[in-house]
Design an enzyme around this catalytic site. Structure first.
Site, PDB file in Angstrom:
ATOM      1  N   HIS A  98       9.415  -1.707   4.665  1.00  0.00           N
ATOM      2  CA  HIS A  98       8.767  -2.558   5.667  1.00  0.00           C
ATOM      3  C   HIS A  98       9.723  -3.102   6.731  1.00  0.00           C
ATOM      4  O   HIS A  98       9.280  -3.709   7.698  1.00  0.00           O
ATOM      5  CB  HIS A  98       8.018  -3.716   4.978  1.00  0.00           C
ATOM      6  N   ASP A 121      -0.429  -7.540   3.150  1.00  0.00           N
ATOM      7  CA  ASP A 121       0.770  -7.434   2.319  1.00  0.00           C
ATOM      8  C   ASP A 121       0.717  -8.432   1.171  1.00  0.00           C
ATOM      9  O   ASP A 121       0.177  -9.534   1.323  1.00  0.00           O
ATOM     10  CB  ASP A 121       1.992  -7.740   3.214  1.00  0.00           C
ATOM     11  N   HIS A 123       3.405  -9.759   0.222  1.00  0.00           N
ATOM     12  CA  HIS A 123       4.523 -10.637   0.563  1.00  0.00           C
ATOM     13  C   HIS A 123       4.405 -11.131   2.000  1.00  0.00           C
ATOM     14  O   HIS A 123       3.737 -10.508   2.830  1.00  0.00           O
ATOM     15  CB  HIS A 123       5.840  -9.873   0.388  1.00  0.00           C
ATOM     16  N   ASP A 125       7.156 -11.548   3.984  1.00  0.00           N
ATOM     17  CA  ASP A 125       8.246 -10.932   4.754  1.00  0.00           C
ATOM     18  C   ASP A 125       8.759 -11.878   5.839  1.00  0.00           C
ATOM     19  O   ASP A 125       9.084 -11.451   6.952  1.00  0.00           O
ATOM     20  CB  ASP A 125       7.794  -9.587   5.351  1.00  0.00           C
ATOM     21  N   HIS A 138      13.839  -5.607   4.149  1.00  0.00           N
ATOM     22  CA  HIS A 138      12.391  -5.364   4.170  1.00  0.00           C
ATOM     23  C   HIS A 138      11.599  -6.640   3.863  1.00  0.00           C
ATOM     24  O   HIS A 138      10.371  -6.655   4.027  1.00  0.00           O
ATOM     25  CB  HIS A 138      11.993  -4.210   3.238  1.00  0.00           C
ATOM     26  N   ASP A 225       1.205  -2.902   4.290  1.00  0.00           N
ATOM     27  CA  ASP A 225       2.106  -2.563   3.191  1.00  0.00           C
ATOM     28  C   ASP A 225       1.227  -2.167   2.018  1.00  0.00           C
ATOM     29  O   ASP A 225       0.347  -2.933   1.613  1.00  0.00           O
ATOM     30  CB  ASP A 225       2.964  -3.793   2.859  1.00  0.00           C
ATOM     31  N   ASP A 227       1.759  -2.288  -0.947  1.00  0.00           N
ATOM     32  CA  ASP A 227       1.799  -3.207  -2.091  1.00  0.00           C
ATOM     33  C   ASP A 227       0.821  -4.366  -1.914  1.00  0.00           C
ATOM     34  O   ASP A 227       0.652  -5.189  -2.814  1.00  0.00           O
ATOM     35  CB  ASP A 227       3.219  -3.670  -2.413  1.00  0.00           C
ATOM     36  N   GLU A 270       5.894   1.439   2.820  1.00  0.00           N
ATOM     37  CA  GLU A 270       6.290   1.239   1.414  1.00  0.00           C
ATOM     38  C   GLU A 270       5.644   2.229   0.447  1.00  0.00           C
ATOM     39  O   GLU A 270       5.497   1.935  -0.740  1.00  0.00           O
ATOM     40  CB  GLU A 270       6.025  -0.207   0.965  1.00  0.00           C
TER      41      GLU A 270
END
Length: 298
Positions: A98, A121, A123, A125, A138, A225, A227, A270
């Site tokens: 990412h 996402d 996360h 980030d 990332h 992303d 994830d 990712e």
């Protein structure tokens, strides 16, 4: 649509090998054929060349792994994306970790006065070298795009910031570091964690997101992303977090964005085929792209 695909085989923004093969896995899963079947004009520009880097922490900057190589790759990506947008085409970037969002946003944002960003996402980030527990870049691209962090990252493309905090919507977050939580509150960033998604439902989350961004932006970038999805549906990611967005919720989100016609650039990142099950995650990414670009169930 006239869509230009750019692959970014980047694995230097984190420490798990294999995510550099993400663009190849997504192509193998049939992204070009899928989008061409929807009558889009597809141009595959191939992959950005990623430099080599020592996989050790730089002793002068232990909280920014592979900073030089990551920054150089993002400068190349920013130029490629800028050129695609200048030609009036839609940039579709395939990752790669990412950290490549720094370059994508640098290439896109100069073409808009108020670029919106949907950060799909697990996360945020939103780390900087001061707050990052790992030093993995990332985990920093959204912060860098806000102008926070090391100048080598914030000044990609020669300007900063790329996006305003009030023009960001984070969807699907469920693993936020303390520094990120603080920054979200400080900057007033709109966020739908998994708590809100569960409570409101994906339809309401996307209706609110679309209405919020429509009234304040002149273009919207989707940074997805894999994830963000639950590991059951997307096992081939470097930082899986259980309890994520479902396959069907994610399709609904993409379908609603397609109907709203607000997305002007996108990246899917990712995908790590080394950690995957028979290319399932890349196939999921391609299916979501199908929905984003107008594929319907009926």
């Amino acid at each position: 649509m006239n869509i230009s695909i750019i692959g970014v085989p980047m694995d230097l923004g984190q420490t798990r090998r294999g995510v550099d093969m993400g663009p190849s896995a997504i192509r193998y899963a049939g992204v070009v054929e899928r989008l061409e079947s929807l009558n889009h004009d597809i141009e595959d520009l191939g992959d950005i060349q990623i430099g080599r880097a020592e996989r050790v922490q730089d002793v002068t900057n232990p909280k920014l792994r592979n900073l030089k190589a990551v920054a150089e790759a993002n400068e190349k990506l920013a130029s490629a994306v800028d050129e695609v947008v200048t030609r009036g085409r839609f940039p579709l970037v395939l990752g790669g970790d990412h950290s490549i969002a720094i370059g994508t946003l640098a290439g896109v944002a100069k073409h808009y006065k108020n670029l919106g960003v949907i950060w799909y996402d697990a996360h945020g980030d939103l780390n900087t070298e001061e707050t990052s527990p790992s030093g993995n870049i990332h985990g920093m691209p959204l912060a860098a795009s806000l102008g926070l962090g090391h100048p080598a990252l914030t000044m990609i493309g020669g300007y900063s910031p790329k996006v305003k905090p009030e023009n960001i919507v984070i969807i699907g977050a469920r693993a936020l570091d303390e520094g990120e939580k603080q920054l979200i509150k400080e900057k007033g960033i709109k966020i739908y964690t998994m708590h809100e998604v569960d409570r409101l439902g994906m339809t309401k989350v996307m209706e609110e997101t679309i209405a919020y961004l429509k009234e304040r932006t002149d273009g919207v970038h989707l940074s997805l992303d894999l994830d963000g999805l639950d590991p059951h549906d997307a096992p081939g990611v470097g930082t899986p977090v259980i309890g994520g967005l479902t396959y069907r919720e994610s399709h609904l989100a993409m379908e609603m964005l397609a109907e709203a016609q607000i997305i002007t650039s996108a990246e899917f990142v990712e995908v790590n085929p080394i950690l995957d099950e028979r290319n399932k995650t890349a196939a999921t990414a391609v299916a979501l792209m199908g929905s984003l670009f107008g594929e319907k169930l009926v």
